[in-house]
Design a protein around this motif. Structure first.
Motif, PDB file in Angstrom:
ATOM      1  N   ARG A 192       0.910   4.167  -2.891  1.00 45.76           N
ATOM      2  CA  ARG A 192       0.774   5.605  -2.626  1.00 45.76           C
ATOM      3  C   ARG A 192       1.955   6.374  -3.199  1.00 45.76           C
ATOM      4  O   ARG A 192       1.792   7.472  -3.756  1.00 45.76           O
ATOM      5  CB  ARG A 192       0.677   5.847  -1.119  1.00 45.76           C
ATOM      6  CG  ARG A 192       0.464   7.312  -0.761  1.00 45.76           C
ATOM      7  CD  ARG A 192       0.508   7.528   0.729  1.00 45.76           C
ATOM      8  NE  ARG A 192       1.804   7.158   1.279  1.00 45.76           N
ATOM      9  CZ  ARG A 192       2.142   7.304   2.560  1.00 45.76           C
ATOM     10  NH1 ARG A 192       1.256   7.794   3.415  1.00 45.76           N
ATOM     11  NH2 ARG A 192       3.330   6.943   2.990  1.00 45.76           N
ATOM     12  N   THR A 193       3.161   5.828  -3.110  1.00 47.50           N
ATOM     13  CA  THR A 193       4.336   6.487  -3.670  1.00 47.50           C
ATOM     14  C   THR A 193       4.219   6.650  -5.185  1.00 47.50           C
ATOM     15  O   THR A 193       4.534   7.706  -5.739  1.00 47.50           O
ATOM     16  CB  THR A 193       5.600   5.677  -3.322  1.00 47.50           C
ATOM     17  OG1 THR A 193       5.726   5.606  -1.898  1.00 47.50           O
ATOM     18  CG2 THR A 193       6.836   6.338  -3.910  1.00 47.50           C
ATOM     19  N   ALA A 223       1.421   6.712  -6.995  1.00 46.62           N
ATOM     20  CA  ALA A 223       0.378   7.703  -7.291  1.00 46.62           C
ATOM     21  C   ALA A 223       0.880   9.114  -7.040  1.00 46.62           C
ATOM     22  O   ALA A 223       0.561  10.049  -7.786  1.00 46.62           O
ATOM     23  CB  ALA A 223      -0.863   7.412  -6.447  1.00 46.62           C
ATOM     24  N   THR A 224       1.680   9.274  -5.990  1.00 46.87           N
ATOM     25  CA  THR A 224       2.255  10.598  -5.717  1.00 46.87           C
ATOM     26  C   THR A 224       3.193  11.034  -6.833  1.00 46.87           C
ATOM     27  O   THR A 224       3.223  12.213  -7.215  1.00 46.87           O
ATOM     28  CB  THR A 224       3.013  10.569  -4.378  1.00 46.87           C
ATOM     29  OG1 THR A 224       2.121  10.144  -3.341  1.00 46.87           O
ATOM     30  CG2 THR A 224       3.567  11.933  -4.032  1.00 46.87           C
ATOM     31  N   ALA A 248      -6.293   9.041  -5.638  1.00 51.85           N
ATOM     32  CA  ALA A 248      -5.658   7.796  -5.203  1.00 51.85           C
ATOM     33  C   ALA A 248      -4.712   8.032  -4.029  1.00 51.85           C
ATOM     34  O   ALA A 248      -4.676   7.242  -3.074  1.00 51.85           O
ATOM     35  CB  ALA A 248      -4.909   7.160  -6.376  1.00 51.85           C
ATOM     36  N   VAL A 249      -3.948   9.113  -4.086  1.00 51.63           N
ATOM     37  CA  VAL A 249      -3.031   9.432  -2.994  1.00 51.63           C
ATOM     38  C   VAL A 249      -3.801   9.660  -1.700  1.00 51.63           C
ATOM     39  O   VAL A 249      -3.439   9.161  -0.633  1.00 51.63           O
ATOM     40  CB  VAL A 249      -2.175  10.668  -3.354  1.00 51.63           C
ATOM     41  CG1 VAL A 249      -1.392  11.152  -2.138  1.00 51.63           C
ATOM     42  CG2 VAL A 249      -1.218  10.335  -4.479  1.00 51.63           C
ATOM     43  N   LEU A 283      -5.309   6.242  -0.395  1.00 49.62           N
ATOM     44  CA  LEU A 283      -4.283   5.358   0.160  1.00 49.62           C
ATOM     45  C   LEU A 283      -3.707   5.920   1.459  1.00 49.62           C
ATOM     46  O   LEU A 283      -3.412   5.166   2.397  1.00 49.62           O
ATOM     47  CB  LEU A 283      -3.174   5.142  -0.868  1.00 49.62           C
ATOM     48  CG  LEU A 283      -3.575   4.297  -2.082  1.00 49.62           C
ATOM     49  CD1 LEU A 283      -2.490   4.350  -3.150  1.00 49.62           C
ATOM     50  CD2 LEU A 283      -3.834   2.856  -1.666  1.00 49.62           C
ATOM     51  N   ALA A 284      -3.529   7.246   1.517  1.00 47.35           N
ATOM     52  CA  ALA A 284      -3.027   7.842   2.747  1.00 47.35           C
ATOM     53  C   ALA A 284      -4.013   7.639   3.896  1.00 47.35           C
ATOM     54  O   ALA A 284      -3.617   7.336   5.030  1.00 47.35           O
ATOM     55  CB  ALA A 284      -2.763   9.331   2.531  1.00 47.35           C
ATOM     56  N   LEU A 319       0.822  -1.209   0.000  1.00 44.20           N
ATOM     57  CA  LEU A 319       0.000   0.000   0.000  1.00 44.20           C
ATOM     58  C   LEU A 319       0.859   1.264   0.000  1.00 44.20           C
ATOM     59  O   LEU A 319       0.546   2.244  -0.690  1.00 44.20           O
ATOM     60  CB  LEU A 319      -0.933  -0.010   1.207  1.00 44.20           C
ATOM     61  CG  LEU A 319      -2.066  -1.044   1.172  1.00 44.20           C
ATOM     62  CD1 LEU A 319      -2.884  -0.960   2.453  1.00 44.20           C
ATOM     63  CD2 LEU A 319      -2.947  -0.825  -0.039  1.00 44.20           C
ATOM     64  N   ALA A 320       1.922   1.249   0.780  1.00 42.62           N
ATOM     65  CA  ALA A 320       2.807   2.415   0.813  1.00 42.62           C
ATOM     66  C   ALA A 320       3.452   2.651  -0.552  1.00 42.62           C
ATOM     67  O   ALA A 320       3.591   3.792  -0.996  1.00 42.62           O
ATOM     68  CB  ALA A 320       3.880   2.230   1.885  1.00 42.62           C
TER      69      ALA A 320
END
Length: 298
Positions: A205-206, A208-209, A263-264, A267-268, A201-202
């Protein structure tokens, strides 16, 4: 240790290819949008043609027509044409001729591609006659009108007229292939990076960022690049045309940035909820201290 090193190296390569694919995808999407934006492409072409080619040539035609239809010397004709450049009506008439030329360049194959000079330049006749009279070269307006009517329309060859349209179609096809390959590479390398990471998951998120920041960066850079190419307007014709292109269709980057931002955020939020969840393994772990006390009691 060898497996860990290989895993980290593969993850680094996957992230690098992911970033490259993101850049190609964003530029490809923007380029395809530009190829479909015909008014912007025509405005860019007009910026170049108006300043470098068509304007001087049209005024040369006017000068030759004035000298041919009257008995004045070429020097006087050149002076009169120079004075005509200062009139807004003449500038509008020349602009109408340029519009015909640009439309002919973007005509589809098989369409008529001609530039008619008589109709748009008709408003110039009274002004030209007035300036000729001021230079002691009176001329009948009917003679100038007849000279314009006798001017042959410029017939552009069909193949030449279709060249610009064909180039745009070829560019659109090429950019479509780039977008498709970049999207596939993005999905493959993104999935690989998530699989290789310890926290899926992390890593998602990375990724998507990265897409979000890349899209916003391109939106800002293209706007700044548009201003840098032609900060005051009316500078270099080629720079002006490039400025028009770079300043257009920036919304494509924002369209990509919006789902990436969603998405970011999602996920965050999920990672935050997971971090606050109590660890059940700690709750279910047996207490050795209690067992020891029971044994001592026995």
């Amino acid at each position: 240790t060898w497996r860990s090193t290989t895993r980290r190296g593969s993850l680094s390569v996957a992230l690098w290819v992911f970033g490259l694919a993101t850049t190609l995808l964003l530029v490809g999407l923007w380029g395809r949008a530009v190829t479909y934006d015909e008014p912007t492409v025509q405005a860019s072409a007009r910026s170049v043609v108006d300043a470098e080619v068509a304007t001087d040539r049209i005024y040369s035609w006017i000068e030759e027509g004035v000298a041919t239809s009257t008995d004045i010397d070429p020097a006087t004709a050149e002076t009169v044409v120079s004075e005509l450049r200062e009139h807004p009506e003449v500038e509008a008439a020349v602009g109408a001729v340029i519009d015909q030329f640009i439309a002919a360049l973007f005509a589809s194959e098989g369409e008529a591609a001609t530039v008619n000079l008589a109709r748009p330049l008709a408003p110039v006749v009274p002004i030209a006659a007035e300036h000729l009279s001021a230079h002691d070269a009176p001329v009948d307006e009917a003679d100038l009108v007849a000279a314009l009517d006798n001017a042959d329309a410029i017939d552009l060859a069909t193949g030449d007229a279709a060249t610009v349209a064909r180039v745009i179609d070829d560019a659109r096809t090429f950019l479509s292939v780039i977008v498709l390959l970049a999207a596939i590479t993005l999905l493959v390398t993104g999935s690989l990076a998530v699989w290789l990471s310890n926290d899926h998951l992390a890593m998602a998120r990375t990724l998507a960022t990265r897409i979000l920041l890349s899209a916003l960066s391109f939106a800002v850079l293209f706007r700044i690049g548009s201003w840098v190419l032609d900060p005051r307007g009316g500078g270099s014709p080629v720079a002006g045309g490039g400025s028009i292109l770079l300043g257009s269709n920036s919304h494509i980057f924002l369209v990509v940035a919006l789902p990436a931002a969603a998405a970011v955020g999602a996920l965050a939020w999920f990672l935050h909820r997971r971090s606050r969840r109590p660890d059940r393994t700690e709750e279910q772990r047996p207490s050795f201290e209690d067992d020891t006390r029971e044994l001592v009691g026995l």
